[in-house]
Write a protein that holds these residues in place. Structure first.
Motif, PDB file in Angstrom:
ATOM      1  N   ARG A 200      -5.236  -3.145  15.378  1.00 39.06           N
ATOM      2  CA  ARG A 200      -5.801  -2.137  14.479  1.00 39.06           C
ATOM      3  C   ARG A 200      -4.708  -1.556  13.584  1.00 39.06           C
ATOM      4  O   ARG A 200      -3.640  -1.174  14.061  1.00 39.06           O
ATOM      5  N   ARG A 201      -4.990  -1.518  12.282  1.00 38.44           N
ATOM      6  CA  ARG A 201      -4.003  -0.967  11.355  1.00 38.44           C
ATOM      7  C   ARG A 201      -4.680  -0.113  10.297  1.00 38.44           C
ATOM      8  O   ARG A 201      -5.889  -0.187  10.099  1.00 38.44           O
ATOM      9  N   ARG A 202      -3.873   0.691   9.636  1.00 33.91           N
ATOM     10  CA  ARG A 202      -4.353   1.484   8.510  1.00 33.91           C
ATOM     11  C   ARG A 202      -4.106   0.708   7.231  1.00 33.91           C
ATOM     12  O   ARG A 202      -3.089   0.004   7.100  1.00 33.91           O
ATOM     13  N   GLY A 203      -5.023   0.825   6.291  1.00 38.09           N
ATOM     14  CA  GLY A 203      -4.900   0.082   5.044  1.00 38.09           C
ATOM     15  C   GLY A 203      -3.768   0.566   4.164  1.00 38.09           C
ATOM     16  O   GLY A 203      -3.194   1.646   4.366  1.00 38.09           O
ATOM     17  N   VAL A 204      -3.445  -0.247   3.173  1.00 37.32           N
ATOM     18  CA  VAL A 204      -2.380   0.031   2.210  1.00 37.32           C
ATOM     19  C   VAL A 204      -3.005   0.436   0.879  1.00 37.32           C
ATOM     20  O   VAL A 204      -3.947  -0.198   0.409  1.00 37.32           O
ATOM     21  N   MET A 205      -2.464   1.477   0.265  1.00 38.71           N
ATOM     22  CA  MET A 205      -2.812   1.822  -1.116  1.00 38.71           C
ATOM     23  C   MET A 205      -1.778   1.152  -2.007  1.00 38.71           C
ATOM     24  O   MET A 205      -0.638   1.607  -2.094  1.00 38.71           O
ATOM     25  N   LEU A 206      -2.150   0.054  -2.642  1.00 36.08           N
ATOM     26  CA  LEU A 206      -1.236  -0.708  -3.491  1.00 36.08           C
ATOM     27  C   LEU A 206      -1.428  -0.271  -4.935  1.00 36.08           C
ATOM     28  O   LEU A 206      -2.426  -0.610  -5.574  1.00 36.08           O
ATOM     29  N   VAL A 207      -0.471   0.476  -5.454  1.00 36.65           N
ATOM     30  CA  VAL A 207      -0.568   1.044  -6.804  1.00 36.65           C
ATOM     31  C   VAL A 207       0.279   0.216  -7.760  1.00 36.65           C
ATOM     32  O   VAL A 207       1.490   0.066  -7.566  1.00 36.65           O
ATOM     33  N   VAL A 208      -0.352  -0.334  -8.789  1.00 39.03           N
ATOM     34  CA  VAL A 208       0.338  -1.176  -9.771  1.00 39.03           C
ATOM     35  C   VAL A 208       0.218  -0.510 -11.140  1.00 39.03           C
ATOM     36  O   VAL A 208      -0.885  -0.237 -11.617  1.00 39.03           O
ATOM     37  N   SER A 209       1.369  -0.246 -11.761  1.00 42.75           N
ATOM     38  CA  SER A 209       1.400   0.397 -13.083  1.00 42.75           C
ATOM     39  C   SER A 209       2.321  -0.385 -14.004  1.00 42.75           C
ATOM     40  O   SER A 209       3.184  -1.141 -13.550  1.00 42.75           O
ATOM     41  N   SER A 210       2.150  -0.161 -15.315  1.00 40.81           N
ATOM     42  CA  SER A 210       3.004  -0.840 -16.290  1.00 40.81           C
ATOM     43  C   SER A 210       2.732  -0.269 -17.670  1.00 40.81           C
ATOM     44  O   SER A 210       1.707   0.378 -17.893  1.00 40.81           O
TER      45      SER A 210
ATOM     46  N   GLY B 107       4.086   1.659  -4.370  1.00 45.06           N
ATOM     47  CA  GLY B 107       4.056   1.611  -5.819  1.00 45.06           C
ATOM     48  C   GLY B 107       4.838   0.437  -6.387  1.00 45.06           C
ATOM     49  O   GLY B 107       5.974   0.191  -5.979  1.00 45.06           O
ATOM     50  N   ILE B 108       4.209  -0.273  -7.319  1.00 43.84           N
ATOM     51  CA  ILE B 108       4.850  -1.416  -7.981  1.00 43.84           C
ATOM     52  C   ILE B 108       4.759  -1.212  -9.484  1.00 43.84           C
ATOM     53  O   ILE B 108       3.665  -1.007 -10.021  1.00 43.84           O
ATOM     54  N   PHE B 109       5.900  -1.269 -10.164  1.00 45.80           N
ATOM     55  CA  PHE B 109       5.931  -1.105 -11.615  1.00 45.80           C
ATOM     56  C   PHE B 109       6.208  -2.453 -12.258  1.00 45.80           C
ATOM     57  O   PHE B 109       7.153  -3.153 -11.884  1.00 45.80           O
TER      58      PHE B 109
END
Length: 219
Positions: free
Chosen positions: A10-20, A128-130
């Motif tokens: 069991r795991r908690r989900g990831v908030m994958l934030v992609v901006s540019s 966060g991914i830029f």
């Protein structure tokens, strides 16, 4: 010969934030990730801007009025919200929180303003991914190749790049999007690593406990 099946922890989900900056390839990358990884779902934002040709309400965005948007802010129903290019955008809170609790990963295609607010609201869930273009000339070429916006909008987006790129250091990862496949390899590797972080795998303690229990030995 049988193949062992990996245990489900069991795991908690990831908030994958992609901006540019606009035109750096963020939308292409996020759409490709969604096509290839069915364990990721897109956070559907609410917006006050009108739908563009081909956009579907509830699929690409939830298109709402300014009054409806303000009501969601007042009731605390948005994780983040921002005013971009004359229109308002926001992330509904309830759907994201339910997905994370259920171990689902949620992808956010938002600008740096929204990313800042999301980090304040959910720092431990967020990655966060830029995305940067390989050059300003290539960025301009991509913006014009889309042929979606009038010239004044293209010029405004190019002028906005100077401000947008100053926020790169606020992100956990920075990718220079030279070509799709190289960038997708990096993006996928980041997501896999973040999924495996110990703090997100809430069921690890329970899983490890089985190895601490001594089996009954024959007398």
């Amino acid at each position: 010969m049988t193949t062992a099946t990996a245990p489900m922890i069991r795991r908690r989900g990831v908030m994958l934030v992609v901006s540019s900056p606009s035109g750096a390839g963020k939308t292409t990358l996020t759409r490709t990730l969604l096509e290839r990884d069915h364990d990721v779902s897109l956070s559907i934002s609410v917006t006050t801007r009108p739908a563009r040709p081909g956009e579907i309400d509830g699929v690409h965005y939830h298109f709402i009025t300014k009054d409806e948007f303000q009501g969601m802010i007042t009731r605390g129903e948005l994780l983040e919200h921002a005013h971009v290019y004359g229109h308002s955008y926001g992330t509904p809170r309830s759907a994201v929180e339910a997905a994370l609790a259920d171990g689902k990963d949620v992808l956010f295609d938002i600008d740096w303003q929204g990313a800042q607010q999301l980090r304040l609201a959910a720092e431990h869930d967020l990655v966060g991914i830029f995305i940067l273009p390989p050059s300003l000339a290539e960025l301009e070429r991509r913006l014009r190749a889309r042929a979606q916006d009038p010239e004044e909008v293209v010029q405004h987006r190019l002028a906005q790049v100077t401000n947008d790129v100053t926020h790169w250091a606020e992100y956990d990862y920075v990718l220079v999007n030279q070509d799709l496949e190289t960038s997708m390899t990096a993006l996928t590797a980041i997501l896999i690593a973040e999924r495996m972080k110990r703090r997100r795998n809430l069921g690890l303690a329970e899983f490890v406990e089985q190895f601490r229990r001594q089996p009954d030995l024959p007398s």
